[in-house]
Motif scaffolding. Sequence first.
Motif, PDB file in Angstrom:
ATOM      1  N   CYS A  96       0.839  -1.211   0.000  1.00  0.00           N
ATOM      2  CA  CYS A  96       0.000   0.000   0.000  1.00  0.00           C
ATOM      3  C   CYS A  96       0.870   1.255   0.000  1.00  0.00           C
ATOM      4  CB  CYS A  96      -0.907   0.034   1.234  1.00  0.00           C
ATOM      5  SG  CYS A  96      -2.265  -1.127   1.251  1.00  0.00           S
ATOM      6  N   ARG A  97       1.885   1.255   0.822  1.00  0.00           N
ATOM      7  CA  ARG A  97       2.774   2.415   0.927  1.00  0.00           C
ATOM      8  C   ARG A  97       3.566   2.630  -0.369  1.00  0.00           C
ATOM      9  NH1 ARG A  97       2.154   5.633   5.310  1.00  0.00           N
ATOM     10  NH2 ARG A  97       4.322   6.140   5.051  1.00  0.00           N
ATOM     11  N   ILE A  98       4.056   1.550  -0.945  1.00  0.00           N
ATOM     12  CA  ILE A  98       4.855   1.651  -2.171  1.00  0.00           C
ATOM     13  C   ILE A  98       4.017   2.159  -3.332  1.00  0.00           C
ATOM     14  CG2 ILE A  98       6.075   0.281  -3.932  1.00  0.00           C
ATOM     15  CD1 ILE A  98       7.018  -1.513  -1.517  1.00  0.00           C
ATOM     16  N   LEU A  99       2.816   1.619  -3.489  1.00  0.00           N
ATOM     17  CA  LEU A  99       1.962   1.980  -4.624  1.00  0.00           C
ATOM     18  C   LEU A  99       1.028   3.148  -4.313  1.00  0.00           C
ATOM     19  CD1 LEU A  99       1.036  -1.540  -6.046  1.00  0.00           C
ATOM     20  CD2 LEU A  99       2.791   0.063  -6.839  1.00  0.00           C
ATOM     21  N   ASP A 100       1.084   3.643  -3.084  1.00  0.00           N
ATOM     22  CA  ASP A 100       0.214   4.737  -2.659  1.00  0.00           C
ATOM     23  C   ASP A 100      -1.250   4.419  -3.005  1.00  0.00           C
ATOM     24  OD1 ASP A 100      -0.365   7.181  -1.456  1.00  0.00           O
ATOM     25  OD2 ASP A 100      -0.263   8.271  -3.362  1.00  0.00           O
ATOM     26  N   HIS A 101      -1.650   3.215  -2.595  1.00  0.00           N
ATOM     27  CA  HIS A 101      -3.011   2.737  -2.861  1.00  0.00           C
ATOM     28  C   HIS A 101      -3.489   1.956  -1.645  1.00  0.00           C
ATOM     29  CE1 HIS A 101      -6.355   1.396  -5.440  1.00  0.00           C
ATOM     30  NE2 HIS A 101      -6.299   0.315  -4.683  1.00  0.00           N
ATOM     31  N   ASP A 102      -4.708   2.209  -1.215  1.00  0.00           N
ATOM     32  CA  ASP A 102      -5.255   1.549  -0.026  1.00  0.00           C
ATOM     33  C   ASP A 102      -6.000   0.271  -0.415  1.00  0.00           C
ATOM     34  OD1 ASP A 102      -6.344   0.798   2.367  1.00  0.00           O
ATOM     35  OD2 ASP A 102      -7.235   2.746   2.817  1.00  0.00           O
ATOM     36  N   PHE A 103      -5.262  -0.832  -0.448  1.00  0.00           N
ATOM     37  CA  PHE A 103      -5.868  -2.121  -0.782  1.00  0.00           C
ATOM     38  C   PHE A 103      -6.794  -2.595   0.337  1.00  0.00           C
ATOM     39  CE2 PHE A 103      -2.029  -2.014  -3.379  1.00  0.00           C
ATOM     40  CZ  PHE A 103      -2.570  -2.287  -4.622  1.00  0.00           C
ATOM     41  N   PHE A 104      -6.538  -2.158   1.554  1.00  0.00           N
ATOM     42  CA  PHE A 104      -7.426  -2.508   2.665  1.00  0.00           C
ATOM     43  C   PHE A 104      -8.817  -1.915   2.431  1.00  0.00           C
ATOM     44  CE2 PHE A 104      -3.185  -2.845   4.568  1.00  0.00           C
ATOM     45  CZ  PHE A 104      -3.267  -4.104   5.120  1.00  0.00           C
ATOM     46  N   ARG A 105      -8.876  -0.724   1.896  1.00  0.00           N
ATOM     47  CA  ARG A 105     -10.166  -0.104   1.574  1.00  0.00           C
ATOM     48  C   ARG A 105     -10.875  -0.903   0.474  1.00  0.00           C
ATOM     49  NH1 ARG A 105      -9.745   5.833   0.232  1.00  0.00           N
ATOM     50  NH2 ARG A 105      -9.400   5.910   2.461  1.00  0.00           N
ATOM     51  N   ASP A 106     -10.106  -1.335  -0.524  1.00  0.00           N
ATOM     52  CA  ASP A 106     -10.685  -2.156  -1.596  1.00  0.00           C
ATOM     53  C   ASP A 106     -11.321  -3.416  -1.019  1.00  0.00           C
ATOM     54  OD1 ASP A 106      -9.706  -0.311  -3.436  1.00  0.00           O
ATOM     55  OD2 ASP A 106      -7.931  -1.509  -3.915  1.00  0.00           O
ATOM     56  N   LEU A 107     -10.608  -4.050  -0.095  1.00  0.00           N
ATOM     57  CA  LEU A 107     -11.115  -5.284   0.505  1.00  0.00           C
ATOM     58  C   LEU A 107     -12.342  -5.020   1.373  1.00  0.00           C
ATOM     59  CD1 LEU A 107      -7.685  -6.883   1.423  1.00  0.00           C
ATOM     60  CD2 LEU A 107      -9.224  -7.593  -0.410  1.00  0.00           C
ATOM     61  N   SER A 108     -12.314  -3.952   2.159  1.00  0.00           N
ATOM     62  CA  SER A 108     -13.455  -3.676   3.022  1.00  0.00           C
ATOM     63  C   SER A 108     -14.664  -3.197   2.206  1.00  0.00           C
ATOM     64  CB  SER A 108     -13.098  -2.663   4.115  1.00  0.00           C
ATOM     65  OG  SER A 108     -12.746  -1.427   3.558  1.00  0.00           O
ATOM     66  N   SER A 109     -14.430  -2.531   1.101  1.00  0.00           N
ATOM     67  CA  SER A 109     -15.545  -2.116   0.228  1.00  0.00           C
ATOM     68  C   SER A 109     -16.260  -3.341  -0.333  1.00  0.00           C
ATOM     69  CB  SER A 109     -15.029  -1.261  -0.922  1.00  0.00           C
ATOM     70  OG  SER A 109     -14.566  -0.031  -0.447  1.00  0.00           O
ATOM     71  N   ALA A 110     -15.511  -4.381  -0.608  1.00  0.00           N
ATOM     72  CA  ALA A 110     -16.126  -5.608  -1.116  1.00  0.00           C
ATOM     73  C   ALA A 110     -17.052  -6.202  -0.060  1.00  0.00           C
ATOM     74  CB  ALA A 110     -15.060  -6.613  -1.502  1.00  0.00           C
ATOM     75  N   LEU A 111     -16.718  -6.036   1.211  1.00  0.00           N
ATOM     76  CA  LEU A 111     -17.594  -6.525   2.281  1.00  0.00           C
ATOM     77  C   LEU A 111     -18.910  -5.752   2.316  1.00  0.00           C
ATOM     78  CD1 LEU A 111     -15.125  -6.978   5.276  1.00  0.00           C
ATOM     79  CD2 LEU A 111     -16.300  -8.775   4.003  1.00  0.00           C
ATOM     80  N   GLU A 112     -18.829  -4.442   2.073  1.00  0.00           N
ATOM     81  CA  GLU A 112     -20.020  -3.610   2.105  1.00  0.00           C
ATOM     82  C   GLU A 112     -20.989  -3.928   0.972  1.00  0.00           C
ATOM     83  OE1 GLU A 112     -18.550   0.372   2.061  1.00  0.00           O
ATOM     84  OE2 GLU A 112     -17.506   0.129   3.966  1.00  0.00           O
ATOM     85  N   THR A 113     -20.446  -4.342  -0.164  1.00  0.00           N
ATOM     86  CA  THR A 113     -21.299  -4.634  -1.318  1.00  0.00           C
ATOM     87  C   THR A 113     -21.709  -6.095  -1.391  1.00  0.00           C
ATOM     88  OG1 THR A 113     -19.377  -5.008  -2.757  1.00  0.00           O
ATOM     89  CG2 THR A 113     -20.287  -2.777  -2.673  1.00  0.00           C
ATOM     90  N   ASP A 114     -21.175  -6.899  -0.486  1.00  0.00           N
ATOM     91  CA  ASP A 114     -21.494  -8.325  -0.445  1.00  0.00           C
ATOM     92  C   ASP A 114     -22.966  -8.498  -0.058  1.00  0.00           C
ATOM     93  OD1 ASP A 114     -21.279 -11.089  -0.355  1.00  0.00           O
ATOM     94  OD2 ASP A 114     -20.419 -11.113   1.639  1.00  0.00           O
ATOM     95  N   ASP A 115     -23.659  -9.341  -0.804  1.00  0.00           N
ATOM     96  CA  ASP A 115     -25.066  -9.630  -0.486  1.00  0.00           C
ATOM     97  C   ASP A 115     -25.119 -10.635   0.658  1.00  0.00           C
ATOM     98  OD1 ASP A 115     -25.882  -9.608  -3.963  1.00  0.00           O
ATOM     99  OD2 ASP A 115     -26.027  -7.982  -2.519  1.00  0.00           O
ATOM    100  N   ARG A 116     -25.556 -10.169   1.799  1.00  0.00           N
ATOM    101  CA  ARG A 116     -25.653 -11.051   2.970  1.00  0.00           C
ATOM    102  C   ARG A 116     -27.117 -11.260   3.327  1.00  0.00           C
ATOM    103  NH1 ARG A 116     -20.569  -9.674   6.711  1.00  0.00           N
ATOM    104  NH2 ARG A 116     -19.295  -8.783   5.109  1.00  0.00           N
ATOM    105  N   PRO A 117     -27.405 -12.428   3.891  1.00  0.00           N
ATOM    106  CA  PRO A 117     -28.799 -12.669   4.306  1.00  0.00           C
ATOM    107  C   PRO A 117     -29.207 -11.802   5.482  1.00  0.00           C
ATOM    108  CG  PRO A 117     -27.406 -14.611   4.742  1.00  0.00           C
ATOM    109  CD  PRO A 117     -26.551 -13.547   4.103  1.00  0.00           C
TER     110      PRO A 117
END
Length: 74
Positions: free
Chosen positions: A53-74
């Motif tokens: 994340c630091r090297i590429l100046d990109h927040d991959f943790f945000r990408d992963l957590s965003s996927a949780l928010e859009t996940d269809d859960r029962p």
Amino acid sequence: MESIHTGRLIRQTLTRQGRTVTWFASRLCCTRPNVYKIFRKQHIDTGLLWRICRILDHDFFRDLSSALETDDRP
């Protein structure tokens, strides 16, 4: 639920930024073959992901957590 392939996401980000594998390997202090191993990994250690994340100046943790928010859960 489909899991995000973190290595593929890293490779896409590196490509989108116009960076080379050689550049990335030198910043990560590893060899090019090790970078290609990272690209093949679906799951990556959080310490390593933090460094990436630091090297590429990109927040991959945000990408992963965003996927949780859009996940269809029962």
